[in-house]
Write a protein that holds these residues in place. Structure first.
Motif, mmCIF file in Angstrom:
data_model
loop_
_atom_site.group_PDB
_atom_site.id
_atom_site.type_symbol
_atom_site.label_atom_id
_atom_site.label_comp_id
_atom_site.label_asym_id
_atom_site.label_seq_id
_atom_site.Cartn_x
_atom_site.Cartn_y
_atom_site.Cartn_z
ATOM 1 N N PHE A 659 0.840 -1.201 0.000
ATOM 2 C CA PHE A 659 0.000 0.000 0.000
ATOM 3 C C PHE A 659 0.876 1.253 0.000
ATOM 4 O O PHE A 659 0.642 2.196 -0.775
ATOM 5 N N LEU A 660 1.891 1.276 0.877
ATOM 6 C CA LEU A 660 2.792 2.428 0.920
ATOM 7 C C LEU A 660 3.502 2.611 -0.422
ATOM 8 O O LEU A 660 3.702 3.745 -0.886
ATOM 9 N N GLU A 661 3.874 1.500 -1.045
ATOM 10 C CA GLU A 661 4.544 1.568 -2.346
ATOM 11 C C GLU A 661 3.656 2.261 -3.376
ATOM 12 O O GLU A 661 4.134 3.084 -4.174
ATOM 13 N N ARG A 662 2.362 1.962 -3.351
ATOM 14 C CA ARG A 662 1.432 2.607 -4.286
ATOM 15 C C ARG A 662 1.379 4.116 -4.038
ATOM 16 O O ARG A 662 1.385 4.910 -4.987
ATOM 17 N N VAL A 663 1.342 4.522 -2.768
ATOM 18 C CA VAL A 663 1.312 5.956 -2.448
ATOM 19 C C VAL A 663 2.603 6.625 -2.908
ATOM 20 O O VAL A 663 2.572 7.723 -3.484
ATOM 21 N N ILE A 664 3.739 5.968 -2.670
ATOM 22 C CA ILE A 664 5.035 6.519 -3.094
ATOM 23 C C ILE A 664 5.059 6.713 -4.609
ATOM 24 O O ILE A 664 5.494 7.760 -5.119
ATOM 25 N N GLU A 665 4.589 5.721 -5.342
ATOM 26 C CA GLU A 665 4.590 5.802 -6.809
ATOM 27 C C GLU A 665 3.702 6.943 -7.298
ATOM 28 O O GLU A 665 4.064 7.680 -8.231
ATOM 29 N N ARG A 666 2.538 7.126 -6.669
ATOM 30 C CA ARG A 666 1.621 8.185 -7.094
ATOM 31 C C ARG A 666 2.222 9.553 -6.781
ATOM 32 O O ARG A 666 2.095 10.492 -7.577
ATOM 33 N N CYS A 667 2.878 9.678 -5.633
ATOM 34 C CA CYS A 667 3.522 10.949 -5.292
ATOM 35 C C CYS A 667 4.676 11.239 -6.251
ATOM 36 O O CYS A 667 4.851 12.381 -6.706
ATOM 37 N N ASP A 668 5.471 10.210 -6.574
ATOM 38 C CA ASP A 668 6.584 10.398 -7.515
ATOM 39 C C ASP A 668 6.058 10.824 -8.885
ATOM 40 O O ASP A 668 6.630 11.702 -9.544
ATOM 41 N N ALA A 691 12.753 3.404 3.819
ATOM 42 C CA ALA A 691 13.658 4.088 2.884
ATOM 43 C C ALA A 691 13.915 3.230 1.651
ATOM 44 O O ALA A 691 13.973 3.738 0.519
ATOM 45 N N ALA A 692 14.049 1.911 1.852
ATOM 46 C CA ALA A 692 14.284 1.015 0.715
ATOM 47 C C ALA A 692 13.084 0.988 -0.228
ATOM 48 O O ALA A 692 13.240 0.801 -1.443
ATOM 49 N N MET A 693 11.876 1.203 0.317
ATOM 50 C CA MET A 693 10.674 1.219 -0.513
ATOM 51 C C MET A 693 10.527 2.532 -1.279
ATOM 52 O O MET A 693 9.657 2.652 -2.137
ATOM 53 N N GLY A 694 11.351 3.541 -0.943
ATOM 54 C CA GLY A 694 11.296 4.800 -1.676
ATOM 55 C C GLY A 694 10.917 6.006 -0.855
ATOM 56 O O GLY A 694 10.787 7.120 -1.391
ATOM 57 N N MET A 695 10.730 5.846 0.457
ATOM 58 C CA MET A 695 10.395 6.974 1.326
ATOM 59 C C MET A 695 11.665 7.788 1.553
ATOM 60 O O MET A 695 12.655 7.273 2.069
ATOM 61 N N ARG A 696 11.647 9.075 1.191
ATOM 62 C CA ARG A 696 12.862 9.880 1.255
ATOM 63 C C ARG A 696 12.856 10.897 2.396
ATOM 64 O O ARG A 696 13.834 11.615 2.598
ATOM 65 N N THR A 697 11.773 10.977 3.137
ATOM 66 C CA THR A 697 11.715 11.856 4.307
ATOM 67 C C THR A 697 11.023 11.109 5.443
ATOM 68 O O THR A 697 9.937 10.564 5.254
ATOM 69 N N VAL A 715 24.258 0.871 5.083
ATOM 70 C CA VAL A 715 23.677 -0.124 4.182
ATOM 71 C C VAL A 715 23.544 0.413 2.760
ATOM 72 O O VAL A 715 23.614 1.624 2.510
ATOM 73 N N ASN A 716 23.319 -0.524 1.861
ATOM 74 C CA ASN A 716 22.985 -0.213 0.472
ATOM 75 C C ASN A 716 21.480 -0.437 0.324
ATOM 76 O O ASN A 716 21.000 -1.571 0.435
ATOM 77 N N LEU A 717 20.730 0.624 0.095
ATOM 78 C CA LEU A 717 19.269 0.509 0.048
ATOM 79 C C LEU A 717 18.796 -0.352 -1.122
ATOM 80 O O LEU A 717 17.736 -0.990 -1.041
#
Length: 750
Positions: A659-668, A691-697, A715-717
């Motif tokens: 679900f969070l991934e979908r929100v991240i993609e729509r925001c991007d 952060a690995a899923m794409g959350m930058r803040t 780490v390497n994300l």
């Protein structure tokens, strides 16, 4: 009540007082007392059973049963008639004990010769200490007067037990409040701290339960009752004007304070030989036991009113209270049944930790504790009964455990845990001014949550890049009336000044659910978390929302301003809230007030519905902040206040991350800045996965920034994301094991 019986009752209490005054050991006192009671009650048997642990009673003294059974006969809570009295805290009075439900024969006691049984609980303010029993060969029920006399004696025994009159060998006669105790609770704010107990409401100790002069005691009681009534009347009149919603509470107080039956019962207790304060406490214990079992919710709620009123009366009679109690110790840990935000703020940041017997993870106290970054445990059963001012206390608000008066082994282990945390904090300080840049080159922006001016000094020392969430409701919750616009404007201006030009995201008033303003009429809602709260209140009461927005605009005074609306569930709500903001801006322009140099108006995504809002929403909103705490409870339909269900659902659950991934993609896709705000953002493993899923803040409490930054920089994300995707492809329910395995393989954790 029979006059002869009153005289006999007083004579028994006088003989008890004399026995207690003798210079003898605890066991000898108990042996003398059971003999006195048996003689006065004209029974063949009197026995005293005390708790050796919360589940086990032990025969500690007897007149009439086999002496060898003392300290040998034990029974579980609820076992036999004695266990039944202890569990129910109600008297059992039977002419034919062997035929009673639950009767258990103890052959070592020789009690088979006795038919009649009367057992009364030895209890003090809801705390069960033991059972007082009389038995006789004659098959008869004990009279009401006899049962009453036993209750009076049991009350005196409870007070004497509390004062340490029966200390001796063995667990059942161990000194109360001197043994180590471990209590469990619910974590409302993580952390670990050691210190000394400071009780918000010190225990009132009745040191003289037996009266010398009953007439004098009745005068003392009546004078104290009159003083109590006057103080309640004063409270009622004061609050009638400034705090109308509290009037009902004080009306209930006045009803109890003027109760003739309450006064009559206490006067009867005094006539039977108790002092005024002992009579108050006896009736308080009986009422507590009776009301706590009432089927009527209203009656159960009145228990707290009666408790508070009784405690006020006890303080008048004894002169004991917060103002005459112990001084605040070094490294104080506040212990209370519950506490409001105003009272907590009065203590200031000298408090190192908080332990509550009640409370909730979203309570006002929890909000303040998070703002101060101090450990908080809630729902710690019996903590106010177990703890004394000055007791050594260890609060492990990570494991949900309190250690009172810990032994050396526990203290050393806890000290090692604190030392490890301190060494880790030193490491975090060394990277404070470095970016949270992963080995793959990805940079994550780390912000802090705040709600008090006292939080802002943490901004530079924490390494935070700004304030991702400033909770504005605390200024509304800690006072008895609506704050004025000028007061709010001045406060918000000081917050911006303290931030030193760094971004501060002000969340508009988030009330409702578990945050109810003391001056706003509460709504009787079956499920407040899903009810009239946050932006729903703001849009239905636009005057308050406009006033707060105007205060924010004036506080900015030409500086950039960031505002976000809480609990937005659909596009129309955001548009309506933003329209109120635009109206306020236009009004300020007309009035000639300076407008913010830049405006960012965002929303908190706390309901799954907003994740599926139309694309136009993502284009119109200036930024989105995911409120992880609320979102998770609604996503999983798991009440965050309910321990039985909330821990069953993992933030790193595949469904939630998808679900969070979908929100991240729509925001991007729409260029909408996105952040994640909440407790999970401050947990290194969760922060790493987000952060690995794409959350930058990420926005978290100040103390979490160091650990999260330390983890991200190691780490390497891209590798973490690969581990997450592989776990999802395998059909795993949570990616947590996969993330932990990745960290172990790379040597980051053991």
């Amino acid at each position: 009540m029979d006059d002869r019986f009153e005289t006999d009752s007083r004579k028994l209490l006088v003989r008890l007082r004399d026995a207690l005054a003798e210079d003898s050991a605890g066991q000898a006192r108990l042996d003398r007392i059971v003999g006195l009671i048996a003689s006065s009650m004209r029974t063949e048997v009197c026995s005293i059973y005390l708790f050796r642990d919360p589940e086990t009673l032990e025969l500690c003294a007897t007149e009439g049963l086999e002496a060898e059974a003392v300290h040998q006969t034990r029974m579980r809570l609820g076992e036999g008639l004695v266990g039944r009295v202890a569990r129910s805290r109600r008297t059992v009075n039977s002419a034919d004990a062997p035929s009673e439900r639950g009767f258990r024969y103890m052959p070592e006691t020789g009690e088979e010769r006795f038919s009649s049984f009367c057992g009364v609980p030895i209890q003090r303010l809801g705390e069960a200490l033991g059972v007082l029993v009389v038995q006789s060969k004659e098959a008869r029920e004990f009279t009401g007067d006899e049962v009453y006399a036993l209750e009076v004696v049991a009350m005196v025994l409870a007070e004497m037990t509390e004062l340490g009159a029966f200390i001796g060998e063995g667990a059942a006669l161990a000194a109360r409040h001197q043994q180590p105790a471990m209590l469990r609770g619910t974590v409302a704010q993580e952390g670990a701290v050691e210190g000394r107990v400071f009780l918000h409401e010190p225990r009132v100790v009745v040191t003289n339960p037996i009266a010398d002069d009953t007439d004098a005691e009745k005068r003392r009681l009546n004078e104290a009752i009159e003083e109590l009534r006057m103080s309640v009347d004063d409270l009622l009149e004061t609050n009638r004007a400034v705090d109308p919603e509290q009037v009902q509470v004080f009306e209930a107080y006045r009803m109890f304070a003027n109760s003739r039956s309450w006064l009559r019962r206490m006067e009867e207790d005094i006539a039977n030989g108790l002092t005024a304060e002992a009579a108050v406490e006896k009736e308080q214990s009986l009422a507590r036991n009776r009301l706590s079992r009432a089927a009527d919710q209203y009656l159960r709620e009145r228990l707290s009113d009666l408790d508070d009123l009784s405690n006020r009366l006890l303080r008048i009679l004894t002169g004991q209270g917060r103002e005459t109690g112990a001084e605040m110790p070094e490294n104080p840990i506040l212990v209370a049944k519950n506490i409001g935000p105003g009272e907590l703020l009065d203590y200031g940041k000298t408090i190192r930790g908080i332990v509550l017997e009640e409370g909730s993870v979203g309570s006002h106290a929890a909000i303040v504790a998070r703002a101060w970054a101090i450990p908080l445990l809630i729902r710690v059963n019996r903590i106010t009964q177990e703890a004394l001012n000055g007791d050594k206390i260890l609060v492990d608000a990570e494991q949900g455990v309190v250690h009172l008066r810990p032994d050396e082994t526990v203290q050393n282990a806890f000290g090692d845990k604190i030392a490890m945390k301190n060494r880790a904090q030193e490491r975090y300080a060394s990277i404070r001014d470095l970016p949270a840049e992963a080995k793959c080159g990805t940079v994550v922006s780390l912000h802090m949550n705040a709600g008090l001016m006292a939080d802002l000094p943490s901004l530079p020392s924490s390494g935070a890049e700004g304030v991702g969430l400033f909770r504005t409701e605390l200024q509304f919750l800690i006072r008895n009336q609506m704050p004025k616009r000028a007061e709010l404007s001045a406060l918000y201006a000081r917050v911006m000044d303290a931030a030193g030009g760094k971004r501060v995201a002000f969340r508009t008033l988030d009330i409702g659910s578990d945050k109810v303003l003391p001056y706003m009429k509460p709504n009787d809602e079956p499920n407040p978390a899903l009810g009239w709260r946050a932006i729903r209140v703001g849009l239905d009461k636009p005057g308050v929302l406009r006033m707060q927005i105007q205060a924010l605009i004036r506080a900015a005074n030409g500086r950039p301003l960031t505002v976000m609306f809480p609990f937005v569930a659909q596009l129309d709500e955001f548009r309506a809230a933003r329209a109120e903001f635009e109206k306020a801006m236009e009004r300020e322009r007309i009035l000639g007030h300076p407008l913010p140099s830049d405006v960012q108006v965002g929303a908190m995504l706390e309901t799954p519905s907003l994740g599926f809002a139309p694309d136009v929403f993502y284009r119109e909103v200036d930024f989105l902040s995911i409120g992880g705490n609320d979102l998770k409870q609604f996503f999983f339909a798991a009440d965050r206040e309910n321990e039985r269900v909330r821990k069953r659902y993992d933030t790193l659950n595949v469904s939630f991350l998808s679900f969070l991934e979908r929100v991240i993609e729509r925001c991007d896709a729409h260029g909408t800045p996105l952040s994640f705000c909440g407790e999970d953002a401050g947990r290194p493993i969760e922060a790493l996965a987000l952060a690995a899923m794409g959350m930058r803040t990420l926005s978290m409490r100040p103390a979490s920034i160091g650990p999260v930054k330390h983890m991200l920089r190691r780490v390497n994300l891209r590798d973490v994301r690969a581990a997450i995707d592989a776990a999802r492809d395998r059909g795993e329910q949570s990616v947590r094991p996969a993330v932990l395995e990745y960290l172990r393989d790379d040597g980051w954790i053991d």
